[in-house]
Design a protein around this motif. Structure first.
Motif, PDB file in Angstrom:
ATOM      1  N   GLY A  80       0.828  -1.200   0.000  1.00 23.91           N
ATOM      2  CA  GLY A  80       0.000   0.000   0.000  1.00 23.91           C
ATOM      3  C   GLY A  80       0.859   1.245   0.000  1.00 23.91           C
ATOM      4  O   GLY A  80       2.028   1.220   0.393  1.00 23.91           O
ATOM      5  N   LEU A  81       0.292   2.370  -0.397  1.00 23.82           N
ATOM      6  CA  LEU A  81       1.043   3.621  -0.491  1.00 23.82           C
ATOM      7  C   LEU A  81       1.621   4.039   0.858  1.00 23.82           C
ATOM      8  O   LEU A  81       2.787   4.411   0.954  1.00 23.82           O
ATOM      9  CB  LEU A  81       0.156   4.729  -1.063  1.00 23.82           C
ATOM     10  CG  LEU A  81       0.825   6.083  -1.244  1.00 23.82           C
ATOM     11  CD1 LEU A  81       1.990   5.976  -2.219  1.00 23.82           C
ATOM     12  CD2 LEU A  81      -0.174   7.113  -1.710  1.00 23.82           C
ATOM     13  N   ARG A  82       0.811   3.969   1.887  1.00 28.43           N
ATOM     14  CA  ARG A  82       1.276   4.375   3.218  1.00 28.43           C
ATOM     15  C   ARG A  82       2.456   3.518   3.697  1.00 28.43           C
ATOM     16  O   ARG A  82       3.458   4.024   4.188  1.00 28.43           O
ATOM     17  CB  ARG A  82       0.111   4.279   4.195  1.00 28.43           C
ATOM     18  CG  ARG A  82       0.425   4.819   5.543  1.00 28.43           C
ATOM     19  CD  ARG A  82      -0.839   4.862   6.366  1.00 28.43           C
ATOM     20  NE  ARG A  82      -0.501   4.775   7.767  1.00 28.43           N
ATOM     21  CZ  ARG A  82      -1.353   4.545   8.713  1.00 28.43           C
ATOM     22  NH1 ARG A  82      -2.621   4.367   8.424  1.00 28.43           N
ATOM     23  NH2 ARG A  82      -0.966   4.478   9.955  1.00 28.43           N
ATOM     24  N   GLY A  83       2.331   2.216   3.525  1.00 28.35           N
ATOM     25  CA  GLY A  83       3.418   1.320   3.908  1.00 28.35           C
ATOM     26  C   GLY A  83       4.648   1.513   3.056  1.00 28.35           C
ATOM     27  O   GLY A  83       5.773   1.493   3.551  1.00 28.35           O
ATOM     28  N   LEU A  84       4.436   1.732   1.768  1.00 33.29           N
ATOM     29  CA  LEU A  84       5.556   1.946   0.849  1.00 33.29           C
ATOM     30  C   LEU A  84       6.367   3.163   1.268  1.00 33.29           C
ATOM     31  O   LEU A  84       7.589   3.096   1.387  1.00 33.29           O
ATOM     32  CB  LEU A  84       5.047   2.117  -0.580  1.00 33.29           C
ATOM     33  CG  LEU A  84       6.114   2.352  -1.640  1.00 33.29           C
ATOM     34  CD1 LEU A  84       6.897   1.077  -1.881  1.00 33.29           C
ATOM     35  CD2 LEU A  84       5.479   2.825  -2.926  1.00 33.29           C
ATOM     36  N   VAL A  85       5.686   4.255   1.535  1.00 30.69           N
ATOM     37  CA  VAL A  85       6.380   5.487   1.921  1.00 30.69           C
ATOM     38  C   VAL A  85       7.017   5.328   3.300  1.00 30.69           C
ATOM     39  O   VAL A  85       8.207   5.597   3.487  1.00 30.69           O
ATOM     40  CB  VAL A  85       5.416   6.701   1.891  1.00 30.69           C
ATOM     41  CG1 VAL A  85       6.070   7.930   2.498  1.00 30.69           C
ATOM     42  CG2 VAL A  85       4.965   6.979   0.467  1.00 30.69           C
ATOM     43  N   GLY A  86       6.241   4.882   4.263  1.00 31.68           N
ATOM     44  CA  GLY A  86       6.735   4.802   5.640  1.00 31.68           C
ATOM     45  C   GLY A  86       7.922   3.878   5.823  1.00 31.68           C
ATOM     46  O   GLY A  86       8.947   4.269   6.380  1.00 31.68           O
ATOM     47  N   TRP A  87       7.794   2.638   5.343  1.00 26.23           N
ATOM     48  CA  TRP A  87       8.876   1.674   5.537  1.00 26.23           C
ATOM     49  C   TRP A  87      10.106   2.044   4.714  1.00 26.23           C
ATOM     50  O   TRP A  87      11.239   1.842   5.151  1.00 26.23           O
ATOM     51  CB  TRP A  87       8.408   0.260   5.216  1.00 26.23           C
ATOM     52  CG  TRP A  87       7.361  -0.225   6.165  1.00 26.23           C
ATOM     53  CD1 TRP A  87       6.054  -0.499   5.867  1.00 26.23           C
ATOM     54  CD2 TRP A  87       7.501  -0.465   7.573  1.00 26.23           C
ATOM     55  NE1 TRP A  87       5.392  -0.893   7.001  1.00 26.23           N
ATOM     56  CE2 TRP A  87       6.249  -0.888   8.055  1.00 26.23           C
ATOM     57  CE3 TRP A  87       8.565  -0.361   8.468  1.00 26.23           C
ATOM     58  CZ2 TRP A  87       6.029  -1.207   9.392  1.00 26.23           C
ATOM     59  CZ3 TRP A  87       8.353  -0.674   9.802  1.00 26.23           C
ATOM     60  CH2 TRP A  87       7.097  -1.096  10.250  1.00 26.23           C
ATOM     61  N   THR A  88       9.896   2.607   3.532  1.00 22.93           N
ATOM     62  CA  THR A  88      11.030   3.009   2.693  1.00 22.93           C
ATOM     63  C   THR A  88      11.816   4.133   3.359  1.00 22.93           C
ATOM     64  O   THR A  88      13.046   4.064   3.464  1.00 22.93           O
ATOM     65  CB  THR A  88      10.552   3.459   1.293  1.00 22.93           C
ATOM     66  OG1 THR A  88       9.856   2.370   0.670  1.00 22.93           O
ATOM     67  CG2 THR A  88      11.710   3.893   0.422  1.00 22.93           C
ATOM     68  N   VAL A  89      11.121   5.157   3.809  1.00 19.56           N
ATOM     69  CA  VAL A  89      11.807   6.297   4.435  1.00 19.56           C
ATOM     70  C   VAL A  89      12.486   5.866   5.731  1.00 19.56           C
ATOM     71  O   VAL A  89      13.651   6.218   5.982  1.00 19.56           O
ATOM     72  CB  VAL A  89      10.832   7.472   4.667  1.00 19.56           C
ATOM     73  CG1 VAL A  89      11.481   8.556   5.512  1.00 19.56           C
ATOM     74  CG2 VAL A  89      10.378   8.042   3.326  1.00 19.56           C
ATOM     75  N   LEU A  90      11.799   5.086   6.554  1.00 14.20           N
ATOM     76  CA  LEU A  90      12.399   4.624   7.802  1.00 14.20           C
ATOM     77  C   LEU A  90      13.678   3.823   7.532  1.00 14.20           C
ATOM     78  O   LEU A  90      14.718   4.053   8.160  1.00 14.20           O
ATOM     79  CB  LEU A  90      11.400   3.775   8.583  1.00 14.20           C
ATOM     80  CG  LEU A  90      11.894   3.214   9.912  1.00 14.20           C
ATOM     81  CD1 LEU A  90      12.188   4.346  10.896  1.00 14.20           C
ATOM     82  CD2 LEU A  90      10.884   2.237  10.482  1.00 14.20           C
ATOM     83  N   ALA A  91      13.607   2.909   6.579  1.00 15.40           N
ATOM     84  CA  ALA A  91      14.787   2.093   6.258  1.00 15.40           C
ATOM     85  C   ALA A  91      15.906   2.952   5.677  1.00 15.40           C
ATOM     86  O   ALA A  91      17.084   2.740   5.983  1.00 15.40           O
ATOM     87  CB  ALA A  91      14.408   0.980   5.279  1.00 15.40           C
ATOM     88  N   TRP A  92      15.555   3.943   4.839  1.00 13.52           N
ATOM     89  CA  TRP A  92      16.597   4.790   4.268  1.00 13.52           C
ATOM     90  C   TRP A  92      17.272   5.644   5.340  1.00 13.52           C
ATOM     91  O   TRP A  92      18.483   5.849   5.298  1.00 13.52           O
ATOM     92  CB  TRP A  92      16.087   5.664   3.136  1.00 13.52           C
ATOM     93  CG  TRP A  92      17.207   6.491   2.588  1.00 13.52           C
ATOM     94  CD1 TRP A  92      17.391   7.831   2.730  1.00 13.52           C
ATOM     95  CD2 TRP A  92      18.366   6.006   1.898  1.00 13.52           C
ATOM     96  NE1 TRP A  92      18.583   8.215   2.148  1.00 13.52           N
ATOM     97  CE2 TRP A  92      19.199   7.108   1.630  1.00 13.52           C
ATOM     98  CE3 TRP A  92      18.775   4.744   1.472  1.00 13.52           C
ATOM     99  CZ2 TRP A  92      20.414   6.986   0.952  1.00 13.52           C
ATOM    100  CZ3 TRP A  92      19.985   4.627   0.795  1.00 13.52           C
ATOM    101  CH2 TRP A  92      20.790   5.729   0.554  1.00 13.52           C
ATOM    102  N   LEU A  93      16.515   6.141   6.292  1.00 15.19           N
ATOM    103  CA  LEU A  93      17.122   6.932   7.369  1.00 15.19           C
ATOM    104  C   LEU A  93      18.133   6.090   8.140  1.00 15.19           C
ATOM    105  O   LEU A  93      19.225   6.562   8.471  1.00 15.19           O
ATOM    106  CB  LEU A  93      16.044   7.496   8.292  1.00 15.19           C
ATOM    107  CG  LEU A  93      15.119   8.531   7.658  1.00 15.19           C
ATOM    108  CD1 LEU A  93      14.039   8.957   8.652  1.00 15.19           C
ATOM    109  CD2 LEU A  93      15.878   9.730   7.121  1.00 15.19           C
ATOM    110  N   ALA A  94      17.781   4.853   8.401  1.00 11.78           N
ATOM    111  CA  ALA A  94      18.724   3.949   9.085  1.00 11.78           C
ATOM    112  C   ALA A  94      19.915   3.636   8.180  1.00 11.78           C
ATOM    113  O   ALA A  94      21.064   3.587   8.648  1.00 11.78           O
ATOM    114  CB  ALA A  94      18.019   2.670   9.500  1.00 11.78           C
TER     115      ALA A  94
END
Length: 141
Positions: A80-94
């Motif tokens: 889903g869009l929300r999961g795509l954005v959230g998990w992607t950004v969180l993982a990229w920050l790490a």
């Protein structure tokens, strides 16, 4: 009958999601580094010295390879869009933090810079989100 508690695995990797996004993610990270080198007038020097380009690229690829599976960037939750954005950004920050830590060791072409940390966080996220958004849209067709 009582409900079973949901158990979260340490690595929540969905094979379909991994196959869908792994290559676009790598392309996005490489493109981000190349655009950064261009913006700083170092692209010609990097082309002449590929070790420099690799020295900038490798810490962030390693960071992504560590963070993305751990922080669910390849889980089924990214459908889903929300999961795509959230998990992607969180993982990229790490991944950015891991990459910056590797740069701080002095083993790579460039060193740690707090401004670079912020730039990588923002623009790396954008590159990944664009690549994943396009990939997701194509896959849904």
């Amino acid at each position: 009958m009582t409900a079973q508690p949901t158990r979260m695995a340490l690595l929540d990797v969905d094979r379909r999601t991994l196959r869908l996004f792994a290559l676009p993610d790598l392309v996005a990270i490489v493109a981000f580094v190349i655009v950064g080198e261009y913006q700083h007038g170092r692209l010609a020097a990097s082309a002449a010295n590929p070790r420099h380009l690799l020295g900038v690229l490798v810490p962030f690829v390693v960071g992504w390879a560590i963070a993305a599976p751990l922080l669910r960037a390849y889980s089924a939750r990214t459908n889903g869009l929300r999961g795509l954005v959230g998990w992607t950004v969180l993982a990229w920050l790490a991944a950015d933090v891991v990459g910056q830590a590797l740069l701080a060791t002095g083993a790579f072409s460039i060193g740690f810079d707090p401004v670079f940390l912020v730039v990588v966080a923002i623009f790396g996220s954008l590159f990944l989100l664009i690549a994943r958004g396009v990939t997701h849209a194509i896959a849904r067709r």
